[in-house]
Design a protein around this motif. Sequence first.
Motif, short mmCIF file in Angstrom:
data_model
loop_
_atom_site.label_atom_id
_atom_site.label_comp_id
_atom_site.label_asym_id
_atom_site.label_seq_id
_atom_site.Cartn_x
_atom_site.Cartn_y
_atom_site.Cartn_z
N LEU A 109 12.74 -6.21 50.92
CA LEU A 109 13.65 -7.33 50.63
C LEU A 109 13.20 -8.12 49.40
CD1 LEU A 109 14.61 -8.74 54.12
CD2 LEU A 109 16.08 -7.61 52.46
N VAL A 110 11.91 -8.25 49.21
CA VAL A 110 11.40 -8.97 48.04
C VAL A 110 11.85 -8.27 46.76
CG1 VAL A 110 9.30 -9.63 46.80
CG2 VAL A 110 9.43 -9.93 49.27
N PHE A 111 11.71 -6.95 46.72
CA PHE A 111 12.10 -6.20 45.53
C PHE A 111 13.62 -6.17 45.35
CE2 PHE A 111 7.82 -4.55 46.16
CZ PHE A 111 7.32 -4.73 44.88
N LEU A 112 14.35 -6.08 46.45
CA LEU A 112 15.81 -6.10 46.34
C LEU A 112 16.30 -7.44 45.82
CD1 LEU A 112 16.71 -4.15 49.58
CD2 LEU A 112 16.97 -3.37 47.22
N PHE A 113 15.66 -8.52 46.24
CA PHE A 113 16.01 -9.84 45.71
C PHE A 113 15.74 -9.90 44.21
CE2 PHE A 113 14.81 -14.22 44.61
CZ PHE A 113 16.00 -14.86 44.93
N ALA A 114 14.60 -9.36 43.80
CA ALA A 114 14.26 -9.35 42.37
C ALA A 114 15.27 -8.53 41.56
CB ALA A 114 12.85 -8.80 42.17
N PHE A 115 15.68 -7.36 42.09
CA PHE A 115 16.67 -6.55 41.39
C PHE A 115 18.02 -7.26 41.32
CE2 PHE A 115 13.97 -2.75 42.33
CZ PHE A 115 13.79 -2.38 41.01
N ALA A 116 18.39 -7.97 42.37
CA ALA A 116 19.65 -8.71 42.35
C ALA A 116 19.62 -9.80 41.29
CB ALA A 116 19.94 -9.29 43.73
N VAL A 117 18.51 -10.53 41.20
CA VAL A 117 18.38 -11.58 40.20
C VAL A 117 18.40 -10.98 38.79
CG1 VAL A 117 16.83 -13.35 39.28
CG2 VAL A 117 17.23 -13.20 41.74
N LEU A 118 17.69 -9.87 38.61
CA LEU A 118 17.71 -9.20 37.30
C LEU A 118 19.11 -8.74 36.93
CD1 LEU A 118 14.46 -7.05 37.30
CD2 LEU A 118 15.05 -8.88 35.73
N GLY A 119 19.84 -8.24 37.92
CA GLY A 119 21.21 -7.81 37.67
C GLY A 119 22.10 -8.97 37.27
N LEU A 120 21.90 -10.13 37.91
CA LEU A 120 22.67 -11.31 37.54
C LEU A 120 22.35 -11.76 36.12
CD1 LEU A 120 22.57 -13.42 40.81
CD2 LEU A 120 24.56 -12.34 39.77
N ILE A 121 21.07 -11.76 35.79
CA ILE A 121 20.66 -12.19 34.45
C ILE A 121 21.17 -11.22 33.39
CG2 ILE A 121 18.65 -12.51 32.95
CD1 ILE A 121 17.17 -13.59 35.43
N ALA A 122 21.09 -9.92 33.68
CA ALA A 122 21.50 -8.91 32.71
C ALA A 122 23.01 -8.71 32.68
CB ALA A 122 20.82 -7.58 33.04
N GLY A 123 23.71 -9.29 33.65
CA GLY A 123 25.16 -9.11 33.69
C GLY A 123 25.56 -7.73 34.15
N ALA A 124 24.81 -7.17 35.09
CA ALA A 124 25.09 -5.84 35.61
C ALA A 124 25.57 -5.95 37.06
CB ALA A 124 23.83 -4.98 35.54
N PRO A 125 26.88 -6.06 37.25
CA PRO A 125 27.40 -6.26 38.61
C PRO A 125 27.15 -5.07 39.54
CG PRO A 125 29.20 -5.91 37.07
CD PRO A 125 27.96 -6.02 36.25
N VAL A 126 27.08 -3.87 39.00
CA VAL A 126 26.81 -2.70 39.84
C VAL A 126 25.40 -2.78 40.42
CG1 VAL A 126 26.59 -0.19 39.86
CG2 VAL A 126 28.44 -1.25 38.57
N MET A 127 24.46 -3.19 39.60
CA MET A 127 23.08 -3.33 40.06
C MET A 127 22.97 -4.40 41.15
SD MET A 127 19.84 -4.05 37.62
CE MET A 127 18.21 -4.27 38.21
N VAL A 128 23.68 -5.50 40.96
CA VAL A 128 23.69 -6.57 41.95
C VAL A 128 24.31 -6.07 43.25
CG1 VAL A 128 24.55 -8.87 42.52
CG2 VAL A 128 23.75 -8.38 40.21
N GLY A 129 25.42 -5.37 43.14
CA GLY A 129 26.10 -4.85 44.32
C GLY A 129 25.25 -3.89 45.12
N ILE A 130 24.56 -3.00 44.43
CA ILE A 130 23.69 -2.04 45.11
C ILE A 130 22.53 -2.76 45.78
CG2 ILE A 130 22.06 -0.14 44.73
CD1 ILE A 130 24.00 0.87 42.56
N ALA A 131 21.93 -3.72 45.09
CA ALA A 131 20.81 -4.47 45.67
C ALA A 131 21.25 -5.26 46.90
CB ALA A 131 20.20 -5.40 44.62
N VAL A 132 22.42 -5.88 46.83
CA VAL A 132 22.91 -6.65 47.98
C VAL A 132 23.24 -5.73 49.15
CG1 VAL A 132 24.83 -8.09 48.78
CG2 VAL A 132 23.71 -8.59 46.60
N ALA A 133 23.86 -4.59 48.88
CA ALA A 133 24.19 -3.64 49.95
C ALA A 133 22.92 -3.13 50.63
CB ALA A 133 25.00 -2.49 49.38
N LEU A 134 21.92 -2.78 49.84
CA LEU A 134 20.66 -2.30 50.42
C LEU A 134 19.95 -3.42 51.18
CD1 LEU A 134 19.28 -0.01 47.59
CD2 LEU A 134 20.17 0.69 49.81
#
Length: 68
Positions: free
Chosen positions: A19-44
């Motif tokens: 969960l710690v890494f998934l949270f980090a990937f979601a934040v990175l996705g938000l910063i980078a503007g990558a909605p697919v990355m955020v969606g995958i991180a949230v789903a996982l």
Amino acid sequence: MVPATPRDVVHIRVGSFALVFLFAFAVLGLIAGAPVMVGIAVALAVVTIVDIVLAVRRQKQRSDGEAG
């Protein structure tokens, strides 16, 4: 302490670590503007949270075994 199986303990610990890494990937996705990355991180993350909840419920239902 509640009775626990090693499998349940592993599910809880590895899940919380993931969960710690998934949270980090979601934040990175938000910063980078990558909605697919955020969606995958949230789903996982949702799948991981469900797995942790089920492991905790299995622990509480057991009446014998080692204390975890």
